[in-house]
Write a protein that holds these residues in place. Structure first.
Motif, PDB file in Angstrom:
ATOM      1  N   ALA A   8       6.107 -15.476 -40.559  1.00 34.51           N
ATOM      2  CA  ALA A   8       5.061 -16.012 -39.698  1.00 34.51           C
ATOM      3  C   ALA A   8       3.743 -15.923 -40.461  1.00 34.51           C
ATOM      4  O   ALA A   8       3.347 -14.855 -40.888  1.00 34.51           O
ATOM      5  CB  ALA A   8       4.990 -15.215 -38.412  1.00 34.51           C
ATOM      6  N   LEU A   9       3.085 -17.055 -40.641  1.00 30.73           N
ATOM      7  CA  LEU A   9       1.855 -17.074 -41.430  1.00 30.73           C
ATOM      8  C   LEU A   9       0.624 -16.811 -40.592  1.00 30.73           C
ATOM      9  O   LEU A   9      -0.228 -16.033 -40.966  1.00 30.73           O
ATOM     10  CB  LEU A   9       1.719 -18.415 -42.150  1.00 30.73           C
ATOM     11  N   SER A  10       0.512 -17.473 -39.459  1.00 29.47           N
ATOM     12  CA  SER A  10      -0.644 -17.273 -38.595  1.00 29.47           C
ATOM     13  C   SER A  10      -0.344 -17.909 -37.246  1.00 29.47           C
ATOM     14  O   SER A  10       0.556 -18.736 -37.140  1.00 29.47           O
ATOM     15  CB  SER A  10      -1.895 -17.905 -39.203  1.00 29.47           C
ATOM     16  N   PRO A  11      -1.109 -17.533 -36.229  1.00 25.00           N
ATOM     17  CA  PRO A  11      -0.885 -18.164 -34.924  1.00 25.00           C
ATOM     18  C   PRO A  11      -0.995 -19.687 -34.988  1.00 25.00           C
ATOM     19  O   PRO A  11      -0.189 -20.396 -34.391  1.00 25.00           O
ATOM     20  CB  PRO A  11      -1.988 -17.565 -34.046  1.00 25.00           C
ATOM     21  N   GLN A  41       2.241 -13.789 -29.474  1.00 31.41           N
ATOM     22  CA  GLN A  41       2.251 -14.764 -28.383  1.00 31.41           C
ATOM     23  C   GLN A  41       2.593 -16.153 -28.915  1.00 31.41           C
ATOM     24  O   GLN A  41       3.362 -16.886 -28.300  1.00 31.41           O
ATOM     25  CB  GLN A  41       0.895 -14.792 -27.679  1.00 31.41           C
ATOM     26  N   SER A  42       2.036 -16.502 -30.067  1.00 33.16           N
ATOM     27  CA  SER A  42       2.315 -17.806 -30.674  1.00 33.16           C
ATOM     28  C   SER A  42       3.787 -17.946 -31.034  1.00 33.16           C
ATOM     29  O   SER A  42       4.387 -19.009 -30.841  1.00 33.16           O
ATOM     30  CB  SER A  42       1.459 -18.000 -31.926  1.00 33.16           C
ATOM     31  N   LEU A  43       4.366 -16.881 -31.537  1.00 30.94           N
ATOM     32  CA  LEU A  43       5.794 -16.907 -31.873  1.00 30.94           C
ATOM     33  C   LEU A  43       6.654 -17.103 -30.624  1.00 30.94           C
ATOM     34  O   LEU A  43       7.628 -17.863 -30.641  1.00 30.94           O
ATOM     35  CB  LEU A  43       6.188 -15.623 -32.599  1.00 30.94           C
ATOM     36  N   ARG A  44       6.270 -16.427 -29.531  1.00 32.13           N
ATOM     37  CA  ARG A  44       7.015 -16.614 -28.275  1.00 32.13           C
ATOM     38  C   ARG A  44       6.870 -18.034 -27.758  1.00 32.13           C
ATOM     39  O   ARG A  44       7.833 -18.640 -27.292  1.00 32.13           O
ATOM     40  CB  ARG A  44       6.549 -15.619 -27.207  1.00 32.13           C
ATOM     41  N   MET A  45       5.662 -18.579 -27.839  1.00 30.81           N
ATOM     42  CA  MET A  45       5.434 -19.957 -27.396  1.00 30.81           C
ATOM     43  C   MET A  45       6.287 -20.926 -28.214  1.00 30.81           C
ATOM     44  O   MET A  45       6.899 -21.843 -27.664  1.00 30.81           O
ATOM     45  CB  MET A  45       3.957 -20.325 -27.526  1.00 30.81           C
TER      46      MET A  45
END
Length: 114
Positions: A8-11, A41-45
């Protein structure tokens, strides 16, 4: 490794995987709630979007969660407390003792007001 989703790089990168409609809904929510999603949160989205489960209600629920770094905290330097505790006490032991004293004070105050 980046392409298969293991890093994961960034949101923002994670949010780029949302559909255009989901991104538009999120953008509106960010403006309304004055909040931005964390990486987790971004990963969950992103995952919910892949599963076609990212509804506006789910987006709102995720975006408005209280983040650990947003919780209000009181910090007292250990050095300023050290003189009140035995030398071998850890910070956690000092915290427990302080909480016990505050609870006892609260109970005594509560009894005095009745």
């Amino acid at each position: 490794m980046v392409d298969d989703g293991r890093i994961a790089l960034s949101p923002a990168v994670e949010l780029s995987y949302l559909t255009r409609d989901e991104q538009a809904e999120l953008w509106d929510l960010i403006g309304q709630e004055d909040a931005t999603p964390s990486l987790s949160q971004s990963l969950r989205m992103k995952q919910l979007s892949r599963e076609a489960k990212l509804t506006p209600e789910v987006l709102y629920a995720i975006l408005t969660e209280e983040k650990p770094n947003q919780k209000e905290q009181i910090r007292i330097k250990t050095e300023s407390l050290r003189k009140y505790f035995p030398r071998n006490y850890s910070a956690q032991q000092m915290e427990r003792e302080i909480i016990k004293l505050l609870e006892a004070r609260y109970r005594a105050k509560d009894r005095g007001e009745r």
